[in-house]
Design a protein around this motif. Structure first.
Motif, PDB file in Angstrom:
ATOM      1  N   VAL A 150      43.815  30.583  56.795  1.00 24.54           N
ATOM      2  CA  VAL A 150      43.380  29.365  56.125  1.00 24.54           C
ATOM      3  C   VAL A 150      43.551  28.214  57.095  1.00 24.54           C
ATOM      4  N   VAL A 165      39.099  25.968  54.552  1.00 25.32           N
ATOM      5  CA  VAL A 165      38.186  27.069  54.865  1.00 25.32           C
ATOM      6  C   VAL A 165      39.020  28.320  55.081  1.00 25.32           C
ATOM      7  N   VAL A 166      38.680  29.381  54.406  1.00 23.00           N
ATOM      8  CA  VAL A 166      39.393  30.649  54.582  1.00 23.00           C
ATOM      9  C   VAL A 166      38.524  31.550  55.453  1.00 23.00           C
ATOM     10  N   ARG A 167      39.119  32.056  56.512  1.00 34.79           N
ATOM     11  CA  ARG A 167      38.357  32.907  57.430  1.00 34.79           C
ATOM     12  C   ARG A 167      38.782  34.353  57.231  1.00 34.79           C
TER      13      ARG A 167
END
Lengths: 173, 586
Positions: free
Chosen positions: B316, B326-328
């Protein structure tokens, strides 16, 4: 804003179908609660224009829901983060993350996902409740207001007729 | 489909298409402006000074970006562009764009120029212009800084005194140890006991074979006992002799130490005060090169080292603007958010072109798995015959940076370079050919230190010295004016923001010798004064130490020798008694 509200009140009292007003409000719910520049709002725009949704209702409701969204952002963020980090859904998110183009929807953004989920859950109830509410307003509230003596006197006055004529003339132009 | 009053509005699809065309049209119209503003905005925030761009052209099929007239202000000199790029073309890969990745397959930068003047300041905030000193910088001369003997002795604990005191202390301990050992060795009582046993043997009158043999056996036992004790005394005497030799050697060294220390101190202060003068003239130049290079390194570093955590698990990260996070997620083929795979760069400089390429420019080298590398080469420039710059920013492991740089300038012409503007010796390097080589590395953790070496060789040098006054200044001026070649070696180490720069030069010897000759009388007087004062302080401890050596020899050595002599005599008596007992009657 006041003019928009006046148009909305006029709309409520008009012959416009309650379903069209409700559809405008429901679409505004999605567009208003989620970040406006998101890709899925293109679909909302398409539906707004292709379906017989009421534009005035959409615009008024969009302003209202955008205000709510501002207040509810922390909640959307928490919900989106919870969903995106839920171990059970990790496979789904990872799959979507690797689908070309999916990241352009920004589904992996906590507020986008959280607000979209809330909007999708609420869209049908809001549509049904709005349609029912418009009908109820017209049948009960509007009928009572029109039956008031003061309103009848005002409507019979020259000033009202002049204003109404001016309004109609402005609408024509 | 419903009729006119149904749910569908067929004309709406045309409205939607019109809206789409409007959106796309607006984007196409505004893309160039948006790209230009993005480059200027991001560049300005990264550099810390204005980044200006004349025009940007965004291409869609195939995706590309062309920048024209890019000017990056030098944050330390707002009226100068650190870099100016005439035209930059970027060929962008289309597919990664769908995943939000900007991957530049190839880039070409033409008309790159360094250090160009600006028409208006590129500073972000108004900062007061640093005042340039009226007289400029100057080099202090040693004749003003040679200390007197008392100051030197105050600042330096005398090792000769400490050594003498340590020797006396050691001798005291050794004497105590030897006295303990003497208690376990044969003493006067032992000697007396042997004497009594021998006298008793002499009084015996053995009769018959058995008694004779018994007396002989007793005499032999006494003889062996004495021999054993003599052996122990011999070993002790040998040990004492070795100890005394070592202590005498130390005492001799201690006695000679004051004079040596006086000489060493005088030489050292002469070295600090008078030597190293040559490097003084070069050090500001060398430090300028090092610090300027490091300033750019620190400026570039945050761009290439903006690492995120590994892509092996969902991470995150807070986006730079806006709310939310934004979660990757793990990617099948991980790519950094931004990457220039290969950039060809032509730098216009000094009447020629320095060409090179930069590879793997990215903010996430740990995702790419390859370091940023660069290599430039230029020949036939007006002021430099050959220039090479190559190196790498290796942040593949963000915790362990392994950056390196190698710079080599050959045959660079240096003209009218002011080394010292004012002061006692104003010096200008009027003309020289310079070869410069710089090697630097950075290793260790994220806060790892840098290590570097700079070698500068000057040939065909001509130093010009302004008006000077005083003997030392005249000596320096004369020496410098005679120099035709010089070498400078600098070592750089420490953290990048506060490096330690040590500079050595053979100018030290040339100029230092001249200065020493000019200041010779003062140095001789300082040496004499130091010698006398140190000798006075060390006299007491040295006397104690040498006295203690003599005392150890007299007391312990004397006792051991006396007992050994007595036992030796008794051994002879015991041998006689034994032989007497063995005399046969036939």
């Amino acid at each position: 804003m006041l003019r928009l509200l006046a148009r909305f009140l006029k709309l409520l009292g008009s012959e416009t179908a309650p379903g069209q007003i409700a559809l405008g409000v429901a679409l505004a719910l999605v567009a208003g609660l989620t970040p406006l520049a998101s890709l899925h709002n293109l679909i909302v725009l398409l539906l707004l224009l292709v379906l017989r949704a009421n534009l005035s209702a959409f615009l008024v409701a969009l302003a209202v829901f955008s205000g709510f969204a501002y207040l509810l952002d922390p909640l959307f963020h928490a919900l989106g983060l919870r969903l995106l980090t839920l171990p059970a859904l990790e496979g789904l998110w990872t799959f979507l993350y690797n689908v070309p183009g999916m990241r352009l929807t920004r589904f992996h953004h906590t507020i986008v996902l959280g607000s979209a989920v809330v909007a999708l859950v609420l869209v049908v109830p809001v549509h049904l409740l709005t349609a029912a509410g418009v009908r109820r307003y017209r049948d009960v509230v509007l009928a009572r207001v029109r039956a008031l003596r003061v309103v009848q006197v005002l409507k019979a006055s020259r000033i009202f007729r002049a204003l109404q004529a001016a309004g109609e003339w402005r609408d024509v132009t | 489909m419903a009729g006119a009053g149904g749910i569908l509005r067929p004309k709406g699809i045309f409205l939607f298409l019109a809206a789409l065309v409007l959106i796309v049209g607006a984007w196409v119209l505004l893309a160039d402006t948006l790209a230009r503003r993005a480059v200027e905005g991001i560049g300005t925030s990264l550099v810390g000074a204005r980044v200006d761009l004349d025009a940007a052209d965004v291409g869609l099929f195939p995706p590309s970006l062309v920048l024209a007239g890019l000017a990056v202000t030098d944050p330390d000199a707002p009226m100068t562009n650190a870099v100016e790029v005439g035209r930059a073309e970027f060929a962008i890969e289309g597919r990664p764009l769908l995943a939000g990745r900007l991957i530049v397959r190839a880039a070409r930068l033409d008309g790159v120029r360094l250090g160009t003047p600006r028409t208006r300041s590129g500073a972000l905030t108004k900062t007061p212009k640093p005042k340039e000193g009226e007289g400029g910088f100057s080099i202090p001369l040693p004749e003003l800084s040679l200390p007197d003997a008392d100051t030197i002795l105050k600042d330096n604990p005398l090792t000769s005194v400490a050594d003498a005191e340590a020797l006396a202390k050691d001798l005291k301990a050794a004497r105590a140890a030897w006295e303990d050992r003497l208690k376990g060795l044969p003493d006067k009582k032992t000697v007396d006991a042997y004497r009594a046993r021998i006298q008793e043997l002499g009084k015996r009158k053995p009769k018959g074979v058995e008694e004779i043999l018994g007396a002989a056996k007793d005499a032999e036992r006494v003889r062996r006992d004495i021999e054993g004790d003599l052996k122990a005394l011999g070993a002790a005497r040998s040990d004492l002799k070795r100890d005394l030799a070592a202590y005498r050697k130390r005492a001799k060294e201690v006695a000679a130490a004051p004079a040596a220390e006086a000489r060493r101190l005088a030489d050292r202060y002469a070295g600090e005060g008078l030597g190293g003068v040559g490097a003084f003239f070069i050090k500001p130049e060398v430090e300028g090169i090092v610090l300027s290079g490091l300033a750019w390194y620190r400026r570039i570093e945050p761009v290439v080292a903006r690492a995120r955590k590994g892509a092996g698990a969902a991470t995150v990260s807070r986006p730079p603007r806006g709310r939310g996070e934004v979660v990757r997620f793990p990617e099948r083929a991980p790519l950094p958010s931004f990457l220039i795979r290969d950039a060809a760069v032509d730098v216009t400089a000094d009447g020629g072109t320095v060409s090179g390429e930069v590879k793997n420019v990215t903010t996430e080298p740990e995702v790419l798995g390859a370091p940023l590398t660069y290599a430039f080469h230029g020949t036939g420039l007006t002021r430099v015959a050959d220039v090479k710059v190559e190196g790498a920013f290796d942040r593949v492991d963000p915790e362990r940076p392994k950056d390196r740089i190698h710079v080599a300038f050959a045959g660079a012409r240096v003209k009218d370079r002011v080394l010292a503007k004012g002061g006692p010796v104003p010096v200008t390097l009027a003309d020289a050919a310079a070869d410069l080589r710089v090697d630097g590395t950075r290793a260790g953790g994220a806060d790892g230190t840098i290590r570097g070496a700079l070698d500068l060789g000057l040939t065909g040098a001509r130093f010009e010295v302004g008006r000077v006054e005083g003997a030392v200044a005249r000596a320096v001026a004369g020496a410098l004016e005679g120099v035709r070649a010089a070498t400078v070696h600098a070592e750089v180490s420490g953290p990048p923001d506060a490096p330690r720069v040590q500079v050595r030069s053979d100018l030290d010897r040339v100029v230092g010798d001249a200065v020493k000759a000019a200041a010779g009388a003062r140095l001789t007087a300082l040496g004499d004064d130091l010698r006398a004062k140190i000798a006075a302080r060390a006299a007491g401890p040295i006397e104690d130490a040498t006295g203690a050596v003599a005392h150890l020899d007299d007391s312990v050595g004397g006792a051991l020798a006396g007992h050994a002599d007595a036992l030796d005599k008794l051994l002879k008596d015991a041998t006689k008694e034994a032989q007497k007992g063995l005399k046969l009657p036939f």
